[in-house]
Design an enzyme around this catalytic site. Structure first.
Site, PDB file in Angstrom:
ATOM      1  N   SER A 127       0.836  -1.202   0.000  1.00 11.14           N
ATOM      2  CA  SER A 127       0.000   0.000   0.000  1.00 11.14           C
ATOM      3  C   SER A 127       0.869   1.250   0.000  1.00 11.14           C
ATOM      4  O   SER A 127       1.966   1.270   0.586  1.00 11.14           O
ATOM      5  CB  SER A 127      -0.900   0.019   1.243  1.00 11.14           C
ATOM      6  N   TYR A 140      -1.275   0.380  10.491  1.00 13.81           N
ATOM      7  CA  TYR A 140      -1.436  -0.191   9.150  1.00 13.81           C
ATOM      8  C   TYR A 140      -0.292   0.244   8.246  1.00 13.81           C
ATOM      9  O   TYR A 140       0.324  -0.576   7.556  1.00 13.81           O
ATOM     10  CB  TYR A 140      -2.775   0.253   8.576  1.00 13.81           C
TER      11      TYR A 140
END
Length: 238
Positions: A127, A140
Site C-alpha cells: 500500500s 497499518y
C-alpha cells in the site's frame, strides 16, 4: 494491444480473495486457467473457498498443508479501521500488524516448500500507506512498510527458487470506502485503481521471469501534494 496469460495447470492461492481487490485478482487468475483457492475468515459462496484466519498458524497449516502443488501465492488479506494511536486499544494495533505483516510472513513461510518445488512466485499486496505518512492508520502504514521490506528480504533469501514481489496499491475502489470526484481529483490519472488494474500486474509478476524483489506502484501517478491546492494551482487530474 491485449496481453494474455495461460495459467492452465497452475495452482494459485489468494488470501482475502472473496471481495474487492482480492476477488478481482482471483477472477483474473481463474480466467487465465488457474486452479484458484481463496480464503477468508467468514464463510463465502465463491469458487475454491476455504475458511481460514491467516493470523492463526494452525489455520495457515490447514490451508496450505492439504495442497500437493502451489505455484503462486498472493498475500492480499489486510486492512485496518480508522484507528488514531492516541486513545485506541493496544490490542487493536497489534491485530492490525498481525493481519498486514505477520500473516503474510506465516503464509509465505508455510508455502515455501511447495513454491520452491514449482519455481513459483509470491506477490505481496502492499500500500502507498507504507510509503508515506498515514495518519489515523499508523499501525497499518507501519505494517505495510514492513511488508514491503519483508518481500525484499524473502526475494534475496529465496532466490532463485521463489520470486517475491510487491504491488504497492494507491487509492483504490473499495466497498463502503472513499470515492467520488473530490478524492479522484487528487490522483493524476483521474480515477481510483480498480481490482482489474491490480490483477493485471499480479498476472505479469506471477509469470515466469527474472523480476524479484521489485515494488510495482499501482497508484495512477501517486497523489497530488496538498501544496498545489494551498497555492491555488489546479489539480493535475485530467
Amino acid at each position: 494491444m491485449t496481453v494474455t496469460y495461460d495459467y492452465a495447470g497452475k495452482v494459485v492461492l489468494v488470501t482475502g480473495g472473496t471481495r474487492g481487490i482480492g476477488a478481482g485478482i482471483a477472477t483474473a487468475f481463474r480466467d487465465a486457467g488457474a486452479d484458484v483457492i481463496v480464503c477468508g475468515r467468514r464463510p463465502a459462496d465463491v469458487p475454491g473457498f476455504v475458511q481460514a484466519d491467516v493470523r492463526d498458524p494452525d489455520d495457515v497449516d490447514r490451508l496450505v498443508g492439504g495442497l500437493e502443488r502451489l505455484d503462486v501465492v498472493v498475500n492480499n488479506a489486510g486492512g485496518s479501521p480508522y484507528a488514531p494511536v492516541a486513545g485506541t486499544s493496544p490490542r487493536l494495533h497489534a491485530r492490525v500488524i498481525e493481519l498486514n505483516l505477520i500473516a503474510p510472513l506465516l503464509v509465505a513461510q508455510r508455502a515455501h516448500p511447495l513454491l520452491a518445488a514449482a519455481r513459483g512466485s509470491i506477490i505481496m499486496i502492499g500500500s502507498s500507506s507504507g510509503a508515506r505518512p498515514s495518519p489515523g492508520t499508523s499501525a497499518y502504514g507501519a505494517a505495510k512498510a514492513g511488508l514491503h521490506h519483508l518481500a525484499a528480504c524473502l526475494a534475496a533469501e529465496w532466490a532463485p527458487d521463489v520470486r517475491v514481489n510487491t504491488v504497492v496499491v494507491g487509492l483504490a475502489e473499495a466497498p463502503g470506502h472513499y470515492g467520488g470526484a473530490t478524492v479522484e481529483s487528487t490522483i493524476p490519472f483521474g480515477r481510483l485503481a480498480s481490482p482489474a488494474d491490480v490483477a493485471s500486474v499480479c498476472l505479469w509478476l506471477a509469470s515466469p521471469g527474472y523480476v524479484t524483489g521489485a515494488q510495482v506502484a499501482v497508484h495512477g501517478g501517486g497523489e497530488v501534494p496538498a501544496w498545489r491546492y494551498l497555492t491555488g494551482q489546479e489539480s493535475l487530474a485530467p
